[in-house]
Design an enzyme around this catalytic site. Structure first.
Site, PDB file in Angstrom:
ATOM      1  N   ILE A   2       0.878  -1.164   0.000  1.00 13.46           N
ATOM      2  CA  ILE A   2       0.000   0.000   0.000  1.00 13.46           C
ATOM      3  C   ILE A   2       0.916   1.214   0.000  1.00 13.46           C
ATOM      4  O   ILE A   2       1.984   1.198   0.617  1.00 13.46           O
ATOM      5  CB  ILE A   2      -0.961  -0.005   1.209  1.00 13.46           C
ATOM      6  CG1 ILE A   2      -1.980   1.124   1.089  1.00 13.46           C
ATOM      7  CG2 ILE A   2      -0.214   0.032   2.521  1.00 13.46           C
ATOM      8  CD1 ILE A   2      -3.133   1.008   2.069  1.00 13.46           C
ATOM      9  N   PHE A  62       1.581   5.467   0.316  1.00 19.98           N
ATOM     10  CA  PHE A  62       1.138   6.746   0.870  1.00 19.98           C
ATOM     11  C   PHE A  62       2.002   7.853   0.280  1.00 19.98           C
ATOM     12  O   PHE A  62       3.212   7.695   0.151  1.00 19.98           O
ATOM     13  CB  PHE A  62       1.291   6.771   2.395  1.00 19.98           C
ATOM     14  CG  PHE A  62       0.437   5.767   3.102  1.00 19.98           C
ATOM     15  CD1 PHE A  62      -0.875   6.055   3.424  1.00 19.98           C
ATOM     16  CD2 PHE A  62       0.951   4.525   3.429  1.00 19.98           C
ATOM     17  CE1 PHE A  62      -1.665   5.121   4.076  1.00 19.98           C
ATOM     18  CE2 PHE A  62       0.172   3.584   4.083  1.00 19.98           C
ATOM     19  CZ  PHE A  62      -1.135   3.879   4.404  1.00 19.98           C
ATOM     20  N   ILE A  65       5.003  -1.433   2.854  1.00 22.38           N
ATOM     21  CA  ILE A  65       4.515  -0.058   2.869  1.00 22.38           C
ATOM     22  C   ILE A  65       5.409   0.742   1.928  1.00 22.38           C
ATOM     23  O   ILE A  65       6.630   0.587   1.948  1.00 22.38           O
ATOM     24  CB  ILE A  65       4.626   0.583   4.280  1.00 22.38           C
ATOM     25  CG1 ILE A  65       3.994  -0.306   5.360  1.00 22.38           C
ATOM     26  CG2 ILE A  65       4.074   1.998   4.281  1.00 22.38           C
ATOM     27  CD1 ILE A  65       2.515  -0.442   5.299  1.00 22.38           C
ATOM     28  N   GLU A  66       4.809   1.587   1.106  1.00 17.42           N
ATOM     29  CA  GLU A  66       5.563   2.510   0.249  1.00 17.42           C
ATOM     30  C   GLU A  66       5.212   3.930   0.662  1.00 17.42           C
ATOM     31  O   GLU A  66       4.052   4.241   0.910  1.00 17.42           O
ATOM     32  CB  GLU A  66       5.205   2.321  -1.230  1.00 17.42           C
ATOM     33  CG  GLU A  66       5.856   3.356  -2.131  1.00 17.42           C
ATOM     34  CD  GLU A  66       5.341   3.343  -3.570  1.00 17.42           C
ATOM     35  OE1 GLU A  66       5.772   4.216  -4.345  1.00 17.42           O
ATOM     36  OE2 GLU A  66       4.499   2.483  -3.912  1.00 17.42           O
ATOM     37  N   ILE A  67       6.231   4.774   0.727  1.00 17.49           N
ATOM     38  CA  ILE A  67       6.025   6.203   0.896  1.00 17.49           C
ATOM     39  C   ILE A  67       6.632   6.850  -0.344  1.00 17.49           C
ATOM     40  O   ILE A  67       7.753   6.506  -0.745  1.00 17.49           O
ATOM     41  CB  ILE A  67       6.741   6.753   2.160  1.00 17.49           C
ATOM     42  CG1 ILE A  67       6.377   5.939   3.415  1.00 17.49           C
ATOM     43  CG2 ILE A  67       6.436   8.239   2.326  1.00 17.49           C
ATOM     44  CD1 ILE A  67       4.947   6.066   3.868  1.00 17.49           C
TER      45      ILE A  67
END
Length: 174
Positions: free
Chosen positions: A84, A86, A130-132
């Site tokens: 996911i 952000f 998690i991806e930022i």
């Protein structure tokens, strides 16, 4: 129901993502302290261990795995894995905070038509990716018809038509 070929189910938004976890407490701590989610009330009729959190316009529903020891443990951070993503205000601030928290991450970069998108990938306590990113600088270009759109705050006049080449660079940070 009115026929809508581009949105046959008449969807309005993403509501939540459900994640199996080994420890509700550990996962809640991660999503609150690292990603800024906050706990919300969960229906009492749900008769299994879990927790609901909300932030950034979506919910995270944590579900305790029935057999937590059987959940796969991922050690390698692979940007091509399920994740996911952000968007953030400052990639530098995110990277600094991840280092302060001693969270392992992988840095990646995508370049398209003179636009550069920086990405940081890391795992939650159960190995979910998690991806930022600063993906809001990349325009959304429909493959057929339609107009160029922005992911968020970028003004349309700042966007350029993408070129066919894409370059991906990765740097691993322990």
């Amino acid at each position: 129901m009115k026929e809508n070929a581009g949105n046959p189910l008449h969807l309005t938004s993403l509501n939540h993502v459900s994640l199996l976890c080994r420890s509700i407490e550990e996962s809640m701590n991660f999503y609150q302290k690292v990603l800024g989610f906050f706990p919300i009330r969960r229906p009492e009729s749900l008769n299994f261990e879990g927790a609901w959190l909300f932030g950034h316009g979506i919910g995270i529903h944590l579900l305790r795995a029935l057999e937590p020891e059987k959940l796969p443990k991922k050690n390698e951070i692979n940007p091509k894995d399920n994740h996911i993503s952000f968007q953030c205000e400052s990639m530098g601030a995110v990277e600094k905070k991840l280092e302060e928290m001693e969270i392992d991450y992988v840095r990646s970069k995508v370049e398209e038509g003179g636009i550069q998108v920086d990405q940081l990938f890391f795992h939650d306590p159960d190995g979910f990716m998690i991806e930022i990113c600063n993906c809001d600088s990349l325009p959304i270009v429909p493959l057929v018809g339609g107009m160029v759109r922005s992911c968020s705050r970028v003004k349309l006049h700042q966007m350029v038509q993408p070129q066919p080449q894409t370059q991906i660079n990765q740097v691993v940070h322990p």
